[in-house]
Design a protein around this motif. Structure first.
Motif, PDB file in Angstrom:
ATOM      1  N   VAL A  52       0.844  -1.196   0.000  1.00 48.14           N
ATOM      2  CA  VAL A  52       0.000   0.000   0.000  1.00 48.14           C
ATOM      3  C   VAL A  52       0.878   1.244   0.000  1.00 48.14           C
ATOM      4  O   VAL A  52       1.819   1.336   0.795  1.00 48.14           O
ATOM      5  N   LEU A  90      -7.688  -6.486  -1.984  1.00 48.02           N
ATOM      6  CA  LEU A  90      -7.997  -5.179  -1.410  1.00 48.02           C
ATOM      7  C   LEU A  90      -8.331  -5.299   0.076  1.00 48.02           C
ATOM      8  O   LEU A  90      -7.923  -4.450   0.881  1.00 48.02           O
ATOM      9  N   ALA A  93      -5.112  -5.519   1.795  1.00 48.17           N
ATOM     10  CA  ALA A  93      -4.423  -4.227   1.798  1.00 48.17           C
ATOM     11  C   ALA A  93      -4.975  -3.323   2.894  1.00 48.17           C
ATOM     12  O   ALA A  93      -4.209  -2.654   3.614  1.00 48.17           O
ATOM     13  N   TRP A 108      -9.529   4.071  -2.391  1.00 46.07           N
ATOM     14  CA  TRP A 108      -8.506   3.084  -2.762  1.00 46.07           C
ATOM     15  C   TRP A 108      -8.464   2.962  -4.278  1.00 46.07           C
ATOM     16  O   TRP A 108      -9.508   3.024  -4.943  1.00 46.07           O
ATOM     17  N   CYS A 109      -7.266   2.760  -4.799  1.00 45.05           N
ATOM     18  CA  CYS A 109      -7.084   2.584  -6.237  1.00 45.05           C
ATOM     19  C   CYS A 109      -6.016   1.522  -6.466  1.00 45.05           C
ATOM     20  O   CYS A 109      -4.944   1.576  -5.849  1.00 45.05           O
ATOM     21  N   GLU A 110      -6.313   0.558  -7.327  1.00 39.37           N
ATOM     22  CA  GLU A 110      -5.303  -0.441  -7.662  1.00 39.37           C
ATOM     23  C   GLU A 110      -4.138   0.245  -8.367  1.00 39.37           C
ATOM     24  O   GLU A 110      -4.328   1.065  -9.268  1.00 39.37           O
ATOM     25  N   GLU A 113      -0.049  -4.773 -10.431  1.00 42.92           N
ATOM     26  CA  GLU A 113       0.047  -6.191 -10.080  1.00 42.92           C
ATOM     27  C   GLU A 113       1.205  -6.768 -10.881  1.00 42.92           C
ATOM     28  O   GLU A 113       1.353  -6.480 -12.067  1.00 42.92           O
ATOM     29  N   HIS A 126       0.204  -7.613  -5.338  1.00 44.12           N
ATOM     30  CA  HIS A 126      -0.899  -6.688  -5.602  1.00 44.12           C
ATOM     31  C   HIS A 126      -0.654  -5.427  -4.794  1.00 44.12           C
ATOM     32  O   HIS A 126      -0.344  -5.498  -3.601  1.00 44.12           O
ATOM     33  N   SER A 127      -0.815  -4.259  -5.421  1.00 46.47           N
ATOM     34  CA  SER A 127      -0.567  -3.025  -4.683  1.00 46.47           C
ATOM     35  C   SER A 127      -1.653  -1.996  -4.967  1.00 46.47           C
ATOM     36  O   SER A 127      -2.310  -2.022  -6.012  1.00 46.47           O
ATOM     37  N   TYR A 128      -1.783  -1.066  -4.011  1.00 44.99           N
ATOM     38  CA  TYR A 128      -2.839  -0.061  -4.050  1.00 44.99           C
ATOM     39  C   TYR A 128      -2.305   1.271  -3.554  1.00 44.99           C
ATOM     40  O   TYR A 128      -1.352   1.325  -2.783  1.00 44.99           O
TER      41      TYR A 128
END
Length: 202
Positions: A52, A90, A93, A108-110, A113, A126-128
């Protein structure tokens, strides 16, 4: 076991070499793409990697620092953790951000990946980006008892990344991707302004 193909590789035999609650190592007897016999080991984590990037309206972000056992070194990173493979990343996260920093976010926004490594593991990351942040109390695990938290302008985090003070690959990827997406206008306009304002203070 019947021989099977994996791309240009032929799997002759496979076995579980090691397993613990967090990962397993699977070993393969193979024929390489050139036809010669070989051995291949794959680390298969039981969790996906989760990261994150917290973004404050004034352009600040948050790093957490902790001692990394495998590296025998202290490491400054964006908030990171793991989430069960197949579950909504998510949700993981949101949990990791709250546990490590005490922060919660209304938006939140992706971010990106990606594959953590292309040679020894099948771990997926996976990141946000999280914004609209509110402070709270961290709820860290016992393994994170030494963790510190630092709020700083984004340009300082980027300077740490480019100077080698930040060596965590996941953090480097998140920082660079967020800045590039903000510059390209590929994020929410208010979020992009926050990110870019954090760079203008340099």
């Amino acid at each position: 076991m019947t021989q099977r193909k994996r791309g240009p590789w032929t799997i002759l035999k496979e076995r579980l070499g090691y397993e613990n609650p967090w990962m397993q190592v699977r070993e393969f007897d193979v024929l390489r793409p050139d036809g010669a016999p070989g051995l291949y080991g794959v680390v298969e984590p039981k969790n996906a990697a989760i990261g994150v990037l917290p973004a404050f309206e004034n352009g600040d972000t948050v790093l957490v620092g902790q001692y990394r056992f495998a590296l025998e070194a202290y490491s400054w990173e964006l908030p990171e953790g793991g989430g069960a493979v197949g579950a909504d990343p998510l949700d993981a996260a949101k949990r990791e951000l709250a546990e490590e920093t005490g922060l919660s976010a209304s938006h939140w926004c992706e971010l990106i990946e990606f594959d953590v490594s292309n040679s020894i593991t099948n771990e997926r990351a996976h990141s946000y980006i999280a914004w609209g942040l509110e402070a709270g109390a961290p709820a860290r695990e016992g393994s994170e008892a030494d963790m510190q938290m630092r709020r700083l302008p984004l340009h300082e985090a980027l300077s740490m990344a480019t100077s080698g003070s930040i060596r965590d690959g996941f953090t480097l990827i998140m920082l660079m991707t967020a800045v590039e997406k903000a510059r390209l206008g590929a994020l929410d306009p208010d979020l992009s302004r926050s990110i870019l304002s954090g760079l203008e203070k340099a």
